[in-house]
Design an enzyme around this catalytic site. Structure first.
Site, PDB file in Angstrom:
ATOM      1  N   SER A 116       0.810  -1.226   0.000  1.00 37.59           N
ATOM      2  CA  SER A 116       0.000   0.000   0.000  1.00 37.59           C
ATOM      3  C   SER A 116       0.844   1.277   0.000  1.00 37.59           C
ATOM      4  O   SER A 116       0.506   2.221  -0.725  1.00 37.59           O
ATOM      5  CB  SER A 116      -0.974  -0.004   1.181  1.00 37.59           C
ATOM      6  OG  SER A 116      -1.935  -1.013   0.982  1.00 37.59           O
ATOM      7  N   LYS A 129      -8.259  -5.786  11.695  1.00 34.38           N
ATOM      8  CA  LYS A 129      -9.433  -5.306  10.951  1.00 34.38           C
ATOM      9  C   LYS A 129     -10.736  -5.307  11.759  1.00 34.38           C
ATOM     10  O   LYS A 129     -11.574  -4.435  11.564  1.00 34.38           O
ATOM     11  CB  LYS A 129      -9.621  -6.113   9.661  1.00 34.38           C
ATOM     12  CG  LYS A 129      -8.600  -5.767   8.587  1.00 34.38           C
ATOM     13  CD  LYS A 129      -8.921  -6.484   7.287  1.00 34.38           C
ATOM     14  CE  LYS A 129      -7.907  -6.135   6.220  1.00 34.38           C
ATOM     15  NZ  LYS A 129      -8.275  -6.640   4.897  1.00 34.38           N
ATOM     16  N   ASN A 153     -10.994  -1.654   6.980  1.00 33.00           N
ATOM     17  CA  ASN A 153      -9.648  -1.618   6.384  1.00 33.00           C
ATOM     18  C   ASN A 153      -9.195  -0.184   6.098  1.00 33.00           C
ATOM     19  O   ASN A 153      -8.061   0.036   5.681  1.00 33.00           O
ATOM     20  CB  ASN A 153      -9.569  -2.473   5.108  1.00 33.00           C
ATOM     21  CG  ASN A 153     -10.121  -1.756   3.903  1.00 33.00           C
ATOM     22  OD1 ASN A 153     -11.072  -0.975   4.020  1.00 33.00           O
ATOM     23  ND2 ASN A 153      -9.548  -1.998   2.743  1.00 33.00           N
ATOM     24  N   ASP A 197     -12.573  -3.387   0.965  1.00 31.68           N
ATOM     25  CA  ASP A 197     -12.157  -4.677   0.391  1.00 31.68           C
ATOM     26  C   ASP A 197     -13.217  -5.232  -0.571  1.00 31.68           C
ATOM     27  O   ASP A 197     -12.893  -5.715  -1.659  1.00 31.68           O
ATOM     28  CB  ASP A 197     -11.892  -5.713   1.499  1.00 31.68           C
ATOM     29  CG  ASP A 197     -10.594  -5.431   2.249  1.00 31.68           C
ATOM     30  OD1 ASP A 197      -9.680  -4.823   1.653  1.00 31.68           O
ATOM     31  OD2 ASP A 197     -10.494  -5.815   3.425  1.00 31.68           O
ATOM     32  N   ALA A 238     -13.301 -19.566   4.476  1.00 35.29           N
ATOM     33  CA  ALA A 238     -14.355 -18.961   5.289  1.00 35.29           C
ATOM     34  C   ALA A 238     -13.749 -18.046   6.357  1.00 35.29           C
ATOM     35  O   ALA A 238     -14.351 -17.820   7.403  1.00 35.29           O
ATOM     36  CB  ALA A 238     -15.193 -20.053   5.943  1.00 35.29           C
ATOM     37  N   MET A 258      -7.707 -14.586  -5.022  1.00 39.53           N
ATOM     38  CA  MET A 258      -7.302 -13.376  -4.281  1.00 39.53           C
ATOM     39  C   MET A 258      -5.784 -13.303  -4.088  1.00 39.53           C
ATOM     40  O   MET A 258      -5.241 -12.250  -3.803  1.00 39.53           O
ATOM     41  CB  MET A 258      -7.991 -13.323  -2.922  1.00 39.53           C
ATOM     42  CG  MET A 258      -9.426 -12.863  -2.978  1.00 39.53           C
ATOM     43  SD  MET A 258      -9.961 -12.493  -1.294  1.00 39.53           S
ATOM     44  CE  MET A 258     -11.699 -12.254  -1.560  1.00 39.53           C
TER      45      MET A 258
HETATM   46  P1  ATR Z   1      -7.936 -14.191   5.964  1.00 44.36           P
HETATM   47  O1  ATR Z   1      -8.246 -12.989   6.799  1.00 44.36           O
HETATM   48  O2  ATR Z   1      -6.816 -13.978   4.992  1.00 44.36           O
HETATM   49  O3  ATR Z   1      -9.164 -14.785   5.319  1.00 44.36           O
HETATM   50  P2  ATR Z   1      -8.071 -16.192   8.018  1.00 44.36           P
HETATM   51  O4  ATR Z   1      -9.225 -15.477   8.626  1.00 44.36           O
HETATM   52  O5  ATR Z   1      -7.008 -16.750   8.916  1.00 44.36           O
HETATM   53  O6  ATR Z   1      -7.325 -15.279   6.969  1.00 44.36           O
HETATM   54  O7  ATR Z   1      -8.675 -17.414   7.111  1.00 44.36           O
HETATM   55  C1  ATR Z   1      -7.881 -18.249   6.362  1.00 44.36           C
HETATM   56  C2  ATR Z   1      -8.777 -19.156   5.501  1.00 44.36           C
HETATM   57  O8  ATR Z   1      -7.945 -19.941   4.637  1.00 44.36           O
HETATM   58  C3  ATR Z   1      -9.615 -20.141   6.275  1.00 44.36           C
HETATM   59  O9  ATR Z   1     -10.798 -20.398   5.579  1.00 44.36           O
HETATM   60  C4  ATR Z   1      -8.718 -21.387   6.294  1.00 44.36           C
HETATM   61  O10 ATR Z   1      -9.400 -22.604   6.501  1.00 44.36           O
HETATM   62  P3  ATR Z   1      -9.728 -23.125   8.021  1.00 44.36           P
HETATM   63  O11 ATR Z   1     -10.868 -22.297   8.507  1.00 44.36           O
HETATM   64  O12 ATR Z   1     -10.072 -24.554   7.835  1.00 44.36           O
HETATM   65  O13 ATR Z   1      -8.457 -22.920   8.809  1.00 44.36           O
HETATM   66  C5  ATR Z   1      -8.183 -21.330   4.885  1.00 44.36           C
HETATM   67  N1  ATR Z   1      -6.934 -22.057   4.716  1.00 44.36           N
HETATM   68  C6  ATR Z   1      -5.705 -21.688   5.157  1.00 44.36           C
HETATM   69  N2  ATR Z   1      -4.782 -22.601   4.780  1.00 44.36           N
HETATM   70  C7  ATR Z   1      -5.453 -23.569   4.092  1.00 44.36           C
HETATM   71  C8  ATR Z   1      -5.062 -24.794   3.445  1.00 44.36           C
HETATM   72  N3  ATR Z   1      -3.791 -25.208   3.427  1.00 44.36           N
HETATM   73  N4  ATR Z   1      -6.015 -25.518   2.824  1.00 44.36           N
HETATM   74  C9  ATR Z   1      -7.318 -25.096   2.822  1.00 44.36           C
HETATM   75  N5  ATR Z   1      -7.748 -23.975   3.422  1.00 44.36           N
HETATM   76  C10 ATR Z   1      -6.824 -23.212   4.043  1.00 44.36           C
END
Ligand code: ATR
Length: 291
Positions: free
Chosen positions: A24, A73, A94, A109, A135, A230
């Site tokens: 940014s 956030k 954000n 976002d 999620a 993303m």
């Molecule tokens: P962000 O703010 O970037 O969304 P986050 O809130 O920590 O970060 O969420 C990360 C997301 O990526 C979650 O949906 C996570 O799945 P879980 O809820 O099961 O942890 C998903 N994620 C991260 N690493 C993953 C992987 N190796 N395979 C599948 N899903 C993954």
């Protein structure tokens, strides 16, 4: 960057932990410079334990505004005076603007995602069906923004069941006309649905550094289906390479990063940055640093 900082220069910035990786400052300072605005944008690493203190400090110092990134956030909300409808909807902020003594929290976002989906893929959410991978925080903003923009169906596929179920339930409650459901992020669950969706959206960190979803078979998507990742580092994630191999229209998250930055710039300054300037800045930097 504004090279002539004077007694009148206003300060914008970004708080996060860590914040060194943020692109940014690069794109915002270039946009400020091009617009001839007497503002400078700086990174502020803020440890989670010191968030309240940091926001009090930013308020006392009279900064004009700041971006908020991971992990602040949602945590920043209690320290603000007002939220825009976008921030209220996502439960996350954000972008913050100072109006007199008041700090207004906004969320750009979702705006950035919708702008990038429209500009990069020609996607119009009205009546569309979307499969969202993940999620977490990013998925929540994406799902709620897509629902607000008129999608008819959202399927949330997550590795662990609870966050997916909670997000689908939140989307159904806030948007009763949207059909929202959660499934497990595995090929057995996803396979029967791939042929029914208009957009496949990855919100997880899978793809960063070249990691990939095991066994995700994009040949099952309709030929008109779109794929959006993303992730933007690398620019060509394995998911996008696979989408291209099947002749599908696809885009990485660079447009979303630029789009949220453009909307934040407008929220602070009331001006629209030069079209394409932020994205060009980001592309140039990433190409130069990953070559
Ligand atoms: P962000 O703010 O970037 O969304 P986050 O809130 O920590 O970060 O969420 C990360 C997301 O990526 C979650 O949906 C996570 O799945 P879980 O809820 O099961 O942890 C998903 N994620 C991260 N690493 C993953 C992987 N190796 N395979 C599948 N899903 C993954």
């Amino acid at each position: 960057m504004n090279n002539t900082i004077s007694g009148k220069t206003g300060i914008l910035g970004i708080i996060g932990w860590p914040v060194e990786h943020s692109l940014s400052p690069l794109m915002q300072n270039e946009a400020l410079r091009q617009a001839g605005l007497d503002l400078a944008y700086v990174p502020f690493p803020v440890h989670p334990d010191r968030l309240a203190e940091a926001v009090r400090g930013l308020r006392a110092l009279g900064v004009c505004g700041f971006n908020v990134t991971v992990p602040h956030k949602s945590a920043v909300i209690p320290y603000l005076d007002e939220l825009t409808p976008e921030a209220e909807l996502c439960g996350a902020v954000n972008t913050v603007r100072r109006d007199g003594d008041r700090l207004i929290g906004h969320n750009t976002d979702g705006i950035g995602l919708l702008r990038s989906l429209a500009d990069d893929l020609g996607f119009d959410p009205a009546g569309r069906s979307v499969l969202v991978l993940g999620a977490g925080g990013a998925a929540r903003g994406a799902v709620l923004s897509l629902c607000a923009a008129g999608v008819s169906r959202v399927i949330v596929a997550n590795r662990t069941s609870r966050p997916g179920a909670e997000l689908a339930s939140l989307a159904s409650t806030r948007f009763p006309r949207v059909e929202a459901r959660a499934i497990s992020l595995d090929m057995v669950s996803i396979k029967p649905l791939l042929g029914q969706v208009d957009l496949l959206l990855n919100t997880t960190s899978v793809g960063m550094g070249g990691t990939s979803f095991a066994g995700l078979d994009l040949s099952l998507l309709r030929s008109a289906a779109l794929v959006y990742d993303m992730v933007y580092a690398p620019l060509q994630t394995p998911l996008l390479v696979e989408a291209k191999r099947h002749g599908l229209c696809c885009a990485n998250g660079l447009g979303m990063l630029a789009g949220q930055g453009e909307a934040a710039f407008s929220f602070w300054t009331g001006r629209i940055p030069l079209p394409g300037l932020m994205k060009g800045c980001l592309n140039g930097y990433i190409e130069a640093t990953t070559a």
